[in-house]
Motif scaffolding. Structure first.
Motif, mmCIF file in Angstrom:
data_model
loop_
_atom_site.group_PDB
_atom_site.id
_atom_site.type_symbol
_atom_site.label_atom_id
_atom_site.label_comp_id
_atom_site.label_asym_id
_atom_site.label_seq_id
_atom_site.Cartn_x
_atom_site.Cartn_y
_atom_site.Cartn_z
ATOM 1 N N LEU A 14 6.564 -4.275 13.165
ATOM 2 C CA LEU A 14 7.643 -3.326 12.888
ATOM 3 C C LEU A 14 8.961 -3.855 13.437
ATOM 4 O O LEU A 14 8.992 -4.452 14.519
ATOM 5 C CB LEU A 14 7.327 -1.974 13.531
ATOM 6 N N VAL A 25 -1.636 -3.036 3.738
ATOM 7 C CA VAL A 25 -0.892 -2.697 4.952
ATOM 8 C C VAL A 25 0.259 -1.768 4.595
ATOM 9 O O VAL A 25 0.521 -0.792 5.306
ATOM 10 C CB VAL A 25 -0.379 -3.970 5.649
ATOM 11 N N ASP A 26 0.937 -2.043 3.504
ATOM 12 C CA ASP A 26 2.094 -1.241 3.097
ATOM 13 C C ASP A 26 1.715 0.201 2.760
ATOM 14 O O ASP A 26 2.540 1.098 2.881
ATOM 15 C CB ASP A 26 2.790 -1.870 1.894
ATOM 16 N N ARG A 27 0.478 0.425 2.331
ATOM 17 C CA ARG A 27 0.033 1.772 1.966
ATOM 18 C C ARG A 27 -0.342 2.619 3.174
ATOM 19 O O ARG A 27 -0.594 3.815 3.033
ATOM 20 C CB ARG A 27 -1.160 1.706 1.018
ATOM 21 N N ARG A 28 -0.404 2.020 4.342
ATOM 22 C CA ARG A 28 -0.794 2.730 5.560
ATOM 23 C C ARG A 28 0.435 3.183 6.331
ATOM 24 O O ARG A 28 1.536 2.702 6.112
ATOM 25 C CB ARG A 28 -1.629 1.816 6.461
ATOM 26 N N VAL A 40 4.938 -11.831 10.536
ATOM 27 C CA VAL A 40 4.906 -10.709 9.596
ATOM 28 C C VAL A 40 3.879 -9.660 10.017
ATOM 29 O O VAL A 40 4.097 -8.465 9.836
ATOM 30 C CB VAL A 40 4.602 -11.210 8.165
ATOM 31 N N VAL A 41 2.743 -10.105 10.538
ATOM 32 C CA VAL A 41 1.704 -9.196 10.995
ATOM 33 C C VAL A 41 1.306 -9.543 12.420
ATOM 34 O O VAL A 41 1.550 -10.655 12.897
ATOM 35 C CB VAL A 41 0.442 -9.220 10.086
ATOM 36 N N MET A 80 -0.781 -7.733 1.763
ATOM 37 C CA MET A 80 0.253 -6.894 2.337
ATOM 38 C C MET A 80 0.289 -5.523 1.656
ATOM 39 O O MET A 80 0.729 -4.563 2.256
ATOM 40 C CB MET A 80 1.611 -7.590 2.233
ATOM 41 N N ALA A 81 -0.206 -5.443 0.423
ATOM 42 C CA ALA A 81 -0.204 -4.158 -0.275
ATOM 43 C C ALA A 81 -1.039 -3.120 0.475
ATOM 44 O O ALA A 81 -0.647 -1.949 0.563
ATOM 45 C CB ALA A 81 -0.708 -4.326 -1.701
ATOM 46 N N PRO A 111 3.003 3.208 9.364
ATOM 47 C CA PRO A 111 3.552 2.004 10.008
ATOM 48 C C PRO A 111 2.717 1.478 11.171
ATOM 49 O O PRO A 111 2.604 0.273 11.356
ATOM 50 C CB PRO A 111 4.933 2.450 10.488
ATOM 51 N N ARG A 142 -1.941 -5.472 11.428
ATOM 52 C CA ARG A 142 -0.859 -4.487 11.355
ATOM 53 C C ARG A 142 0.450 -5.200 11.071
ATOM 54 O O ARG A 142 0.713 -6.283 11.576
ATOM 55 C CB ARG A 142 -0.722 -3.748 12.675
ATOM 56 N N ARG A 143 1.288 -4.560 10.278
ATOM 57 C CA ARG A 143 2.630 -5.095 10.015
ATOM 58 C C ARG A 143 3.438 -5.055 11.306
ATOM 59 O O ARG A 143 3.348 -4.106 12.066
ATOM 60 C CB ARG A 143 3.337 -4.251 8.953
#
Length: 73
Positions: free
Chosen positions: A71, A4-7, A48-49, A1-2, A9, A68-69
């Motif tokens: 949203l 994904v979180d850096r990209r 979650v994704v 998830m780290a 949304p 992708r996360r």
């Protein structure tokens, strides 16, 4: 998830990027792919994704895919 979180949304991550990030050596990323796929399957089941390929949503992991996360609405 780290990763994904850096990209952004709406951005996606390739599962091989995840495998390379967790692999113990540069050549070991392919060995990490089963763990990545299993984790992705769990994250999809938990909502979650989401998965897609070339912008087309995928209901389940099959063939090439991007992560992708999900949203909040």
């Amino acid at each position: 998830m780290a990763l994904v979180d850096r990209r952004a949304p709406e951005a996606t991550v390739c599962p091989s990027e995840v495998a390379r990030a967790i692999a113990t050596t540069a050549d070991a990323w392919r060995d990490a792919m089963p763990a990545v796929h299993a984790a992705v399957d769990g994250l999809v089941a938990d909502g979650v994704v989401s998965l897609s390929w070339k912008g087309v949503p995928l209901a389940v992991r099959a063939g090439p895919y991007r992560i992708r996360r999900v949203l909040p609405e």
